[in-house]
Design a protein around this motif. Structure first.
Motif, PDB file in Angstrom:
ATOM      1  N   LEU A 191       0.802  -1.221   0.000  1.00 27.53           N
ATOM      2  CA  LEU A 191       0.000   0.000   0.000  1.00 27.53           C
ATOM      3  C   LEU A 191       0.836   1.273   0.000  1.00 27.53           C
ATOM      4  CD1 LEU A 191      -2.880  -0.938   2.479  1.00 27.53           C
ATOM      5  CD2 LEU A 191      -2.730  -1.294   0.012  1.00 27.53           C
ATOM      6  N   THR A 192       2.173   1.127   0.222  1.00 29.47           N
ATOM      7  CA  THR A 192       3.053   2.305   0.195  1.00 29.47           C
ATOM      8  C   THR A 192       3.665   2.527  -1.193  1.00 29.47           C
ATOM      9  OG1 THR A 192       5.059   1.076   0.808  1.00 29.47           O
ATOM     10  CG2 THR A 192       3.647   1.864   2.609  1.00 29.47           C
ATOM     11  N   PRO A 197      -2.512   3.949  -1.348  1.00 26.39           N
ATOM     12  CA  PRO A 197      -2.988   5.068  -0.535  1.00 26.39           C
ATOM     13  C   PRO A 197      -1.907   5.711   0.322  1.00 26.39           C
ATOM     14  CG  PRO A 197      -3.714   2.990   0.410  1.00 26.39           C
ATOM     15  CD  PRO A 197      -3.127   2.666  -0.922  1.00 26.39           C
ATOM     16  N   HIS A 198      -0.806   5.001   0.572  1.00 33.35           N
ATOM     17  CA  HIS A 198       0.253   5.541   1.412  1.00 33.35           C
ATOM     18  C   HIS A 198       1.498   5.931   0.618  1.00 33.35           C
ATOM     19  CE1 HIS A 198      -1.619   3.222   5.037  1.00 33.35           C
ATOM     20  NE2 HIS A 198      -2.150   4.429   4.887  1.00 33.35           N
ATOM     21  N   PHE A 199       1.396   5.957  -0.703  1.00 31.26           N
ATOM     22  CA  PHE A 199       2.546   6.369  -1.510  1.00 31.26           C
ATOM     23  C   PHE A 199       2.841   7.843  -1.230  1.00 31.26           C
ATOM     24  CE2 PHE A 199       4.375   8.112  -5.483  1.00 31.26           C
ATOM     25  CZ  PHE A 199       5.539   7.361  -5.483  1.00 31.26           C
ATOM     26  N   GLY A 200       4.099   8.148  -0.963  1.00 31.46           N
ATOM     27  CA  GLY A 200       4.485   9.522  -0.651  1.00 31.46           C
ATOM     28  C   GLY A 200       4.306   9.885   0.813  1.00 31.46           C
ATOM     29  N   SER A 201       4.043   8.903   1.642  1.00 29.85           N
ATOM     30  CA  SER A 201       3.833   9.139   3.074  1.00 29.85           C
ATOM     31  C   SER A 201       4.844   8.310   3.855  1.00 29.85           C
ATOM     32  CB  SER A 201       2.404   8.758   3.480  1.00 29.85           C
ATOM     33  OG  SER A 201       1.455   9.521   2.765  1.00 29.85           O
ATOM     34  N   PRO A 202       6.037   8.855   4.110  1.00 30.24           N
ATOM     35  CA  PRO A 202       7.097   8.062   4.745  1.00 30.24           C
ATOM     36  C   PRO A 202       6.727   7.548   6.134  1.00 30.24           C
ATOM     37  CG  PRO A 202       7.659  10.403   4.714  1.00 30.24           C
ATOM     38  CD  PRO A 202       6.468  10.230   3.816  1.00 30.24           C
ATOM     39  N   ALA A 205       5.034   3.848   6.553  1.00 23.64           N
ATOM     40  CA  ALA A 205       5.734   2.588   6.307  1.00 23.64           C
ATOM     41  C   ALA A 205       5.468   1.643   7.474  1.00 23.64           C
ATOM     42  CB  ALA A 205       7.232   2.830   6.164  1.00 23.64           C
ATOM     43  N   PRO A 206       4.948   0.452   7.233  1.00 19.04           N
ATOM     44  CA  PRO A 206       4.554  -0.438   8.339  1.00 19.04           C
ATOM     45  C   PRO A 206       5.679  -0.730   9.327  1.00 19.04           C
ATOM     46  CG  PRO A 206       3.619  -1.237   6.287  1.00 19.04           C
ATOM     47  CD  PRO A 206       4.548  -0.123   5.919  1.00 19.04           C
ATOM     48  N   GLN A 207       6.869  -0.988   8.842  1.00 19.07           N
ATOM     49  CA  GLN A 207       7.955  -1.318   9.761  1.00 19.07           C
ATOM     50  C   GLN A 207       8.327  -0.135  10.648  1.00 19.07           C
ATOM     51  OE1 GLN A 207       9.003  -4.402  10.379  1.00 19.07           O
ATOM     52  NE2 GLN A 207       7.371  -4.918   8.913  1.00 19.07           N
ATOM     53  N   GLY A 232      -7.741  -0.771   0.292  1.00 17.66           N
ATOM     54  CA  GLY A 232      -7.082  -1.533  -0.760  1.00 17.66           C
ATOM     55  C   GLY A 232      -6.411  -2.801  -0.272  1.00 17.66           C
ATOM     56  N   GLU A 233      -6.457  -3.043   1.027  1.00 17.83           N
ATOM     57  CA  GLU A 233      -5.825  -4.251   1.574  1.00 17.83           C
ATOM     58  C   GLU A 233      -6.736  -5.454   1.385  1.00 17.83           C
ATOM     59  OE1 GLU A 233      -8.903  -3.465   4.413  1.00 17.83           O
ATOM     60  OE2 GLU A 233      -7.571  -2.119   3.311  1.00 17.83           O
ATOM     61  N   THR A 234      -6.158  -6.640   1.525  1.00 18.87           N
ATOM     62  CA  THR A 234      -6.930  -7.877   1.442  1.00 18.87           C
ATOM     63  C   THR A 234      -7.254  -8.368   2.859  1.00 18.87           C
ATOM     64  OG1 THR A 234      -4.987  -9.302   1.481  1.00 18.87           O
ATOM     65  CG2 THR A 234      -5.720  -8.495  -0.674  1.00 18.87           C
ATOM     66  N   ARG A 235      -8.142  -9.344   2.928  1.00 19.78           N
ATOM     67  CA  ARG A 235      -8.421  -9.948   4.229  1.00 19.78           C
ATOM     68  C   ARG A 235      -7.159 -10.533   4.840  1.00 19.78           C
ATOM     69  NH1 ARG A 235     -13.938 -13.603   4.489  1.00 19.78           N
ATOM     70  NH2 ARG A 235     -15.454 -11.886   4.641  1.00 19.78           N
TER      71      ARG A 235
END
Length: 804
Positions: A191-192, A197-202, A205-207, A232-235
């Motif tokens: 998603l990053t 939806p999280h592209f351009g949002s440092p 980042a999940p980690q 946009g995520e899956t189950r």
């Protein structure tokens, strides 16, 4: 494909069965839930929720303080973040922050939720200039200042949502906040990437977000996290995110709540036309979270994002609505107004639950502030919470003569209650004198709403069955012969060190002549009993107590001597080198008739280690009572509650009293004594709650009646602690006795109690008649006192006659 689907559904069924049995699924098993339909998951999730949280849904009454809406991230669904040109000022001023907080206080809020963007100074020169003008280098430094000002000037507990933080940042902010939060949202790196939806949002980042959550765990910070679903995520990715959170919680135990929030498409964003998740997907995710985290984790869904579907959210596993503000909008979802609290309560009740208020920190963490809160906030959390760790309800305090809330009478009056099925089962067992377990007793103490009314009504019905409608009382006088004491109980404001003049009055010591004079005075005023207790004076030994009894009996031979706490008995026996039985036999021969069951406090050594570490242990208190009953001396039994104790401790106390009564049969009555906090040393040091709530005090009388019947017939309510009006409520909730007229109550008065030193017989009779109940004067052993001619009033000494 159909066979594969059926196989997956069967594997999910295995997970459900294990979860209901209390077994958390491992990571591989949790992933089996991916193909299970919501209708398979919901029943098990609801069963777990009821097991972990009962029939309540909590919320926090708060204000939202948007410290800044500048953010360096560009999440494609967000309308909270703004460019500098769209804002009147980059940051709220300190005056603006305090104005919002004070409006919250005026509206009864207890929490200040600070919302803000991630490190805007890294992106905007306007943010850097604004911070410099405020005197700060970073947004987080200004946040620390603003949170401290809100807490110190308004008392609201800050909850902070500032985005990514280092260990250093977290450590500094821990000093000014009760809790913090950071939504994981998703653990999917996908998603990053470009188009996500999280592209351009440092900062998304999940980690990086998991690193902040991990650092918070290392610092023991109560933390809220969760998922944003439908972006946009899956189950499977949702399950993986939940498992990542569970792994951190298993290591540190610091995740106070998991939020399952549904995406809402907002005009003006890149995802304005993206489909929102269906209700079924929201319910599936909530239920999956419940199954993965188990019964006790707090799960939240914002009530303003699924209007009209709150009952469905509850059935899926929700036990908390999060923050709801009567003052400020949801700045993150401004298009979705908060439901009015009365409306939220109505919808929650329609879902078969009761709405209860909590603090910024959820109940398990509020109950352990020594571990989870900075020292600066611990006392505020303790004083703001009840025994269950929820927000303290009402403005009633034991001993403080505060008026009862207008709705208090409705708890014990009105139509028959309609309890839940489980509560009806428990009450039926209790009415049959069934042996309730500690867990079942705790469930009685957790009752709310209709269940609460049902407990009080059931106790009153058992009272009527056991002892009838009459209210009893004894005409007696307290004689506290010294307040000098070798012990240092944290709840006691009565005892003094020799010659001390702190708190309420100087140290004193009455001699035998003065004790005799007060006994004669009490007899002339119509008393049938003198109640004698005092501190453990360094000069006292076993002969001292024998001399006190002799002085009373010489002054008034037929006066009933109700004297000496188990601590005094132990001290006397030890100083003379006698067994408890031998010493009690000497006291009985001298004229001692019964023992007050004080010094019990809470019969659980975990609590005693905190409130009276140098005093009798639980087993020692019970040993004194066992010995007294064995030599033919009867006694009362007490509990002093509402300080650092919890319902699990109350349950153990009641079971210990019940077991002792079954063995020896010597208790005449059980007396709940609400903790009076105002001058108690433990409270003054910020280490205790502010006494029980009115609800807890009523429940203590009611649950005691249900648990102790039929082995203890009499439940006494303390008008000194409860106040006359509060005592009247207790008489409609299982109590049948008003205790003594006292004529010199001094121990509660020393703790700050202001309900008076005496409640004469005429006022007791009037109080009982106000309930439509007859009354009678009794002896200490519950025999009727024949009506006598009225006596001339006697003015008793109010202050000690002899100073030490």
């Amino acid at each position: 494909m159909a066979a594969d689907h059926e196989s997956a559904r069967q594997r999910a069924g295995e997970v459900l069965a294990r979860a209901v049995a209390g077994e958390l699924p491992d990571a591989a098993q949790a992933l089996w839930l991916e193909h299970a339909p919501p209708e398979d998951l919901l029943p098990a999730a609801e069963e777990l929720t009821l097991a972990g949280h009962g029939r309540v849904v909590s919320y926090s009454r708060k204000v939202f303080i948007p410290l800044t809406q500048l953010c360096r991230d560009v999440c494609h669904y967000c309308t909270f973040a703004k460019a500098p040109r769209a804002l009147a000022q980059p940051f709220l001023s300190a005056q603006d922050v305090l104005a919002i907080a004070r409006a919250g206080v005026a509206a009864g809020c207890r929490e200040a939720l600070f919302t803000l963007g991630d490190k805007p100074e890294a992106r905007y020169a306007a943010a850097r200039r604004a911070l410099a003008g405020l005197g700060f280098d970073t947004t987080l430094a200004y946040l620390e200042h603003a949170a401290r000002e809100v807490f110190t000037q308004t008392g609201l507990l800050p909850h902070l949502n500032p985005g990514l933080m280092t260990s250093t940042d977290l450590a500094r902010l821990r000093c000014v906040s009760a809790s913090m939060g950071l939504m994981l949202e998703s653990a999917s790196e996908r998603l990053t990437q470009r188009g996500g939806p999280h592209f351009g949002s440092p900062d998304k980042a999940p980690q990086a977000r998991l690193a902040t959550l991990r650092a918070a765990g290392e610092l023991a910070i109560p933390f809220t996290s969760g998922l944003l679903i439908g972006i946009g995520e899956t189950r499977r990715e949702r399950l993986e995110a939940l498992l990542a959170l569970r792994e951190l919680h298993a290591r540190f135990g610091h995740l106070q709540e998991i939020i399952i929030q549904n995406f809402r498409a907002k005009p003006g964003t890149r995802m304005a036309h993206a489909p929102e998740p269906e209700l079924a997907e929201h319910l599936w995710t909530i239920a999956a979270a419940r199954l993965i985290f188990g019964a006790r984790m707090s799960l939240q869904a914002p009530p303003n994002l699924q209007p009209g579907e709150l009952a469905a959210l509850v059935r899926a596993g929700i036990n908390d609505w999060g923050g709801v503000s009567p003052v400020t909008p949801d700045h993150v979802n401004p298009e979705a107004p908060w439901p009015h609290l009365a409306t939220l309560a109505t919808h929650t009740r329609a879902a078969g639950r009761e709405l209860v208020e909590r603090l910024a920190v959820t109940p398990p963490f509020a109950r352990a502030p020594q571990r989870w809160a900075d020292q600066a906030l611990r006392s505020a959390i303790l004083r703001g919470s009840d025994s269950l760790g929820r927000a303290r309800s009402g403005q009633w305090y034991a001993g403080a003569a505060t008026p009862l809330p207008a709705a208090a009478r409705e708890l014990v009056a009105g139509t028959p209650a309609r309890p839940s099925r489980e509560m009806a089962r428990l009450l039926a067992a209790a009415r049959r004198a069934g042996e309730l377990s500690a867990t079942e007793i705790v469930s009685l103490f957790a009752a709310e709403g209709e269940d609460l009314r049902a407990v009080l009504q059931a106790a009153d019905a058992v009272r009527a069955q056991e002892v009838g409608e009459e209210v009893s009382y004894v005409v007696n006088r307290n004689i506290n012969y010294t307040n000098i004491c070798l012990y240092h109980c944290g709840f006691c404001a009565f005892s003094k060190g020799r010659g001390a003049a702190d708190l309420r009055g100087p140290a004193y010591l009455l001699d035998e002549e003065e004790i005799a004079r007060r006994t004669r005075e009490a007899a002339h005023a119509g008393a049938t009993e003198v109640c004698l207790q005092g501190g453990i004076h360094p000069a006292y030994d076993g002969h001292t107590y024998l001399g006190i009894v002799a002085a009373v009996k010489a002054a008034v031979p037929d006066m009933h001597v109700h004297a000496f706490s188990p601590l005094e008995i132990t001290h006397g026996a030890r100083t003379l080198g006698l067994t408890l039985e031998a010493y009690l036999t000497k006291l009985k021969a001298a004229g001692l008739a019964t023992l007050p069951g004080t010094a019990a406090e809470i019969l659980d050594d975990e609590v005693r280690q905190v409130i009276c570490p140098d005093k009798l242990r639980t087993a020692e208190w019970l040993d004194v009572m066992r010995a007294a009953h064995a030599v033919g001396l009867r006694s009362t039994a007490t509990i002093m509650f509402g300080h650092v104790d919890e319902p699990r401790h109350w349950a153990q106390h009641l079971l210990a009293i019940r077991a002792q009564q079954r063995a020896s049969g010597g208790f005449t009555e059980f007396v709940p004594l609400p903790f009076v906090h105002m001058e108690a040393p433990l409270w003054r040091r910020g280490l205790a709650r502010s006494g029980p709530t009115l609800r807890e005090a009523l429940l203590m009388h009611a649950v005691a009646r249900l648990v102790l019947h039929p082995v203890i017939r009499n439940i006494q309510t303390s008008w000194v602690k409860m106040g006359p009006d509060g005592a009247a409520l207790c008489l409609a909730a299982g109590a049948n006795d008003l205790g003594g007229t006292l004529m010199n109550e001094s121990i509660t008065r020393a703790a700050g109690g202001v309900n008076g030193q005496e409640l004469d017989a005429a006022r007791i009779v009037q109080l009982a008649h106000g309930l439509g109940r007859p009354s009678y004067q009794r002896t200490t052993l519950y025999r009727r006192v024949p009506a006598a001619a009225p006596r001339a009033p006697v003015t008793c000494e109010r202050e000690p006659a002899t100073s030490a």
